[in-house]
Scaffold this motif. Sequence first.
Motif, PDB file in Angstrom:
ATOM      1  N   ASN B 494       0.818  -1.215   0.000  1.00 13.65           N
ATOM      2  CA  ASN B 494       0.000   0.000   0.000  1.00 13.65           C
ATOM      3  C   ASN B 494       0.852   1.266   0.000  1.00 13.65           C
ATOM      4  O   ASN B 494       0.411   2.315  -0.442  1.00 13.65           O
ATOM      5  N   PRO B 496       3.711   3.558  -1.337  1.00 13.96           N
ATOM      6  CA  PRO B 496       4.597   3.741  -2.502  1.00 13.96           C
ATOM      7  C   PRO B 496       6.067   3.894  -2.116  1.00 13.96           C
ATOM      8  O   PRO B 496       6.946   3.730  -2.959  1.00 13.96           O
ATOM      9  N   ASP B 502       0.789  -1.555  -6.434  1.00 16.33           N
ATOM     10  CA  ASP B 502      -0.260  -1.454  -5.421  1.00 16.33           C
ATOM     11  C   ASP B 502      -0.985  -2.795  -5.272  1.00 16.33           C
ATOM     12  O   ASP B 502      -0.597  -3.795  -5.883  1.00 16.33           O
ATOM     13  N   ARG B 503      -2.030  -2.813  -4.528  1.00 20.07           N
ATOM     14  CA  ARG B 503      -2.709  -4.075  -4.218  1.00 20.07           C
ATOM     15  C   ARG B 503      -3.404  -4.693  -5.424  1.00 20.07           C
ATOM     16  O   ARG B 503      -3.838  -5.820  -5.367  1.00 20.07           O
ATOM     17  N   HIS B 508       2.975   2.034  -8.641  1.00 22.36           N
ATOM     18  CA  HIS B 508       2.677   3.233  -7.851  1.00 22.36           C
ATOM     19  C   HIS B 508       3.027   4.507  -8.617  1.00 22.36           C
ATOM     20  O   HIS B 508       2.436   5.555  -8.391  1.00 22.36           O
TER      21      HIS B 508
END
Lengths: 193, 553
Positions: B494, B496, B502-503, B508
């Motif tokens: 989560n 950066p 990202d998830r 990012h």
Amino acid sequence: MSENLLSRRAFLQFSGVAARNSLIVLSLPTILTACKEAALAQTENARFTALGSAEAAEFAAIAARIIPTDETPGATEAGVIYFIDNVLGSSRAEMLEPMRAGLAELQAAGSSMYGTKTFGTLSNAQQDELLASIEETQFFNTMRYLTIAGMFALPEYGGNRNLLGWKMIGFEDRHMWMPPFGFYDADYAAKGE
Amino acid sequence: MAWTSFPTREEVDFVVVGSGAAGGIMAKELSTAGFSVVVLEQGPHLHPGDFKHDEWSYTHNEELTWGRRKGHPQTFRKYEHEEAKMVDSGVLNYAHNVGGSSAHYSGNFWRLRPIDFQEASIRGPIAGTNFADWPITYEELEPYYTKVDWEIGVSGLAGPWDPPRSRDYPCPPMPVKASGVLMERAGKALGYEPYPAPVAILSRPHNGRPACIHCGFCNGFGCEVAAKSSSAVTMIPLAEASGNCELRTGCTVSRINTNDAGRVTEVVYWEEDGTEQAQMAKAVVLCANGAETPRLLFLSESSRFPDGLGNSSGMVGKNLMFNGSSNAAGLFPEPVNAHKSIPTTRVIHDFYTIDPSLGFYGGGGIDCRSLTRGLPMAAAMRGGTFSGSSWGSDFKKDLMMEFTHTASFNGHCTTLPLSTNNVTLDPTVKDKWGRPALRTTFMNHPDDLATMKFFMERSMELMDAAGAIKKVGSYAENGQTGGVHLLGTCRMGNDPATSVVDRYNRSHDVPNLFMVDGGSLVTSGRGQPTMTIMALAFRAADHIIQAARRNEI
């Protein structure tokens, strides 16, 4: 030129899950033609392509001590020398000259130990003694590597004739097997476990 | 079927780089959802009939796993202060063909378990490592694991040994082998719960593919009857049939270009004959594996992305994990014939989490295999396993017994993520295209070594309980020097500042760039990561499709 041969430690790594760290290579990669040595497959009585017949006889004699002929066939009957000749002329061409140099050293050692230059004319005991004295060399390890590869590679590469290598250890190349595969799974099924 | 073809100088919706475990799924999901997709694959498109039982070619001449002999050298060092040395075969081993390593894998399909995703919180941080929670939970990934089971094709037996599942396996477990019986009996005698190994190999026909015929050439080979569930035989045909996907083989990507807005615009690559091309795309998905994806990001550096594309965190290439391994080989009085059928049929997961009071972090599983992948040459190269003989009559006699009478109980375990274990560009060695070679820096954390030793010891106990006449154990006590699981190098998170994607596997830094492969894994799991790579790919594809439809890419 010995950088093209195999060290003892490097050699052993070939048995792992994936072969790695195996050749000590100091030069940038040579991109060889695709490994289609199969196209150069040897047949019975074929002539040698990379090796002269005298040196081929010497390499064959060494291979015959690595996987000897005893109660069962060995490297000689499996035609391992034809595999060696094949790959030294193709995918392992970089090994050819170092292997010749290694053979010359072995012959020189044989000459000083037994007064005979030709390895093939020594007795089995003398051959084994001589090979034991060079067991840790790259030459011997490469010889062992090529002998084993020739014993167990597909016959189309020149060795493993009549599938003698595979028969020796109980391997059969089939496309289909049915259970049970071994003793213990047969026993398991019989006992209804 | 008419071949789909897209012009390079018009934007396609997606370029997918790599056609392996993740790339195949991405190609199928995106194309069948109606998006135009170009897949770039370095290797050839091999079909089941192309694969052979050719140990010399596959194991020694790099038929699938290209290395130095094919113009793809790699270098290795343990520590960053050392100069990396060129090694013969790959340190980072993967197959170069449509399907990637899913074509030559063993197909061991262990799901991760709930604890894998939150272990750092539950167990606490480990000093000096990047051990962290995942940004997702098992519950979020579970539907996608089930999707893998059914769309890719997995054989197994649901039971208390499994993590929670929403649907049964599509195929029953594979028939138990002698090595599996030995391990099952030994495991039960020691109070463990051995169970049928879940594998991506069909025990009965599924989705139009036939059942396994037990030829024995799985690990390191391609399946000749398409019973092994590679992405090449499960996903790629569906992608091609969609009419929206063009698969370009023999194409090696050199860089990804970006525009002034910091968005990806095109993927530059060489065709097999060296012709340079550039495919324009609205978005790019890198599925090139945990080695090649970071290399591509590094090669795509620019003034805007000086440390490599998508690398503002500095984490690209770092946290390389292989999964630890160990083994115990045992010689048995009766034939085992571990060279027949699939690699493994039983697993023990009773040590999924090693008791922390032992003083180190770790966990894993044990399965039963051949010591040398059931390969004649490999067995002989190793030399007498129990005698150490390596040539002569004794060597020959040892081989005659050992090849058919040996089983191996193999540990597969955790690797901790470390910044000092990484993939970078070699400063001097180049590949056949002139790209810097992959340089691996890797030395296991002490807890990895302790975990491998722990599993070797458990395997040795199992060998005794199984009735082995002789036994010998080993693990990489001086650290691993390579692997086939290439994990962690573009980690998901989560934040950066500490993760690359990202998830949902989106970069990012670059909104229209996604990285989906083994690099995404935050922790190593206990081994056998492909199931998770595939589940992540299905999940990422779902979100990419939704975002694209909302014009949010």
